[in-house]
Design an enzyme around this catalytic site. Structure first.
Site, mmCIF file in Angstrom:
data_model
loop_
_atom_site.group_PDB
_atom_site.id
_atom_site.type_symbol
_atom_site.label_atom_id
_atom_site.label_comp_id
_atom_site.label_asym_id
_atom_site.label_seq_id
_atom_site.Cartn_x
_atom_site.Cartn_y
_atom_site.Cartn_z
ATOM 1 N N SER A 169 0.768 -1.298 0.035
ATOM 2 C CA SER A 169 0.150 0.095 0.046
ATOM 3 C C SER A 169 0.829 1.037 0.132
ATOM 4 C CB SER A 169 -0.722 -0.135 1.150
ATOM 5 O OG SER A 169 -1.863 0.965 1.204
ATOM 6 N N ASP A 268 -9.753 -3.901 -5.298
ATOM 7 C CA ASP A 268 -9.138 -2.817 -4.553
ATOM 8 C C ASP A 268 -9.329 -1.639 -5.383
ATOM 9 O OD1 ASP A 268 -7.087 -0.799 -3.799
ATOM 10 O OD2 ASP A 268 -5.302 -2.320 -3.990
ATOM 11 N N HIS A 298 -8.146 -4.868 -1.216
ATOM 12 C CA HIS A 298 -6.807 -4.005 -0.586
ATOM 13 C C HIS A 298 -6.399 -4.758 0.701
ATOM 14 C CE1 HIS A 298 -4.197 -0.733 -0.926
ATOM 15 N NE2 HIS A 298 -4.258 -0.565 0.183
#
Length: 328
Positions: A169, A268, A298
């Site tokens: 991320s 995501d 995600h």
């Protein structure tokens, strides 16, 4: 201290994202979500643990540190070194956060590898590029170890010819920028063999289709996504700043990066940007292995064991293929 007005008045959406627990106060400070942390485990007599870990200072002035991971019973051959940057939108979590600690333990045990996890400075107290500076400092720490007299775990078991920058991320965004900066450094005797971008955190002012569909995403809802960028970017910058809209910043340019693995899932909110990012890097001359698509969401690997196992498989293949190419 009260919440910022507009944010206090709006009812919370249905999403249960941890990021919606970030509270902004009138004095500019924030309250972060409270999540469990894990202490390091450096007792080799603990036969229940597959991995040893310990904390080491990095920059006392900045309050940064490293959590080092090593298999409890390392093989006789040297292991790849993964310099890891955790996620959290640049504003939350740290190296000891339970799910990132467990992810690093799994990588160290199952790849196997030496993992160097960075506890970096967070925004808004330290806005970007502070995290990028810390990431390069972590790479420099590994370089210092390779010159001799360093930590015995990494000296005895780490292969300095197989160093990787990896982030998840926002940590993936950090790994990209640390990789870009590393190209201008003389890192001998270490070799930066690859950059691993797991669901990299990217953005832009114009919303993509996947972002517009993420109002109630359980992990990264749109409101939280845009709040974290506002807290992380330099003051006065919008989401088209180069730290956020990387595609706009580098499209059409030659890009200097080592071999790169990019991972992402269809579920995501960032998947549209991740696909475009992979294409732009390829067009810029980077050797990209893109695994963007398929079922998932995600940060799925932090919560779904099957996704964690699949990530280990992707990492093992990427590292192994790079090693085989070098040997050839």
């Amino acid at each position: 201290m009260g919440e910022v007005g507009a944010r206090a008045e709006n009812p919370r959406p249905k999403s249960t994202s941890l990021f919606l627990q970030i509270v902004e106060h009138l004095d500019g400070t924030i309250s972060r979500p409270i999540v469990p942390i894990s202490p390091p485990s450096s007792d080799p007599s603990n036969t229940q643990s597959q991995t040893l870990s310990k904390d080491l200072p990095l920059n006392p002035i900045h309050g940064t540190s490293l959590r080092l991971y090593c298999p409890n019973h390392p093989p006789s051959h040297k292991l790849p070194i993964i310099i890891f940057f955790h996620g959290g939108g640049f504003v939350a979590f740290n190296a000891s956060t339970v799910f990132y600690h467990e992810e690093c333990e799994q990588m160290a045990a199952e790849l196997p590898a030496i993992v160097v996890s960075l506890d970096y400075r967070l925004a808004p107290e330290h806005r970007l590029p502070a995290a990028y500076d810390d990431a390069v400092e972590a790479l420099s720490w590994v370089w210092d170890q390779a010159k001799g007299g360093g930590d015995p775990w990494i000296i005895n078991h780490g292969d300095f010819s197989r160093c990787y920058l990896m982030g998840s991320s926002s940590g993936g965004n950090m790994a990209y920028y640390a990789g870009i900066r590393a190209m201008d450094l003389d890192l001998h005797p270490i070799v930066l063999a690859g950059v691993i971008l797991n669901q990299p955190y990217l953005g832009g002012e114009k919303r993509t289709s996947s972002e517009m569909a993420s109002e109630e995403d359980p992990v990264l809802p749109l409101r939280a996504n845009e709040t974290m960028w506002r807290l992380a970017l330099p003051k006065g910058a919008d989401r088209d700043h180069e730290f956020c809209n990387v595609v706009k910043a580098v499209a059409g340019r030659r890009i200097r990066l080592p071999r790169c693995l990019i991972l992402g899932f269809d579920g995501d909110p960032l998947i549209d940007r991740q696909r475009e990012f992979a294409s732009v890097l390829k067009e810029g001359g980077v050797n990209v292995v893109a695994r963007v698509g398929g079922e998932g969401f995600h940060a799925a690997e932090l919560f779904v064991p099957a996704k964690a196992a699949a990530l280990i498989g992707e990492l093992r293949e990427f590292i192994s293929n790079g090693f085989d190419a070098d040997a050839a």
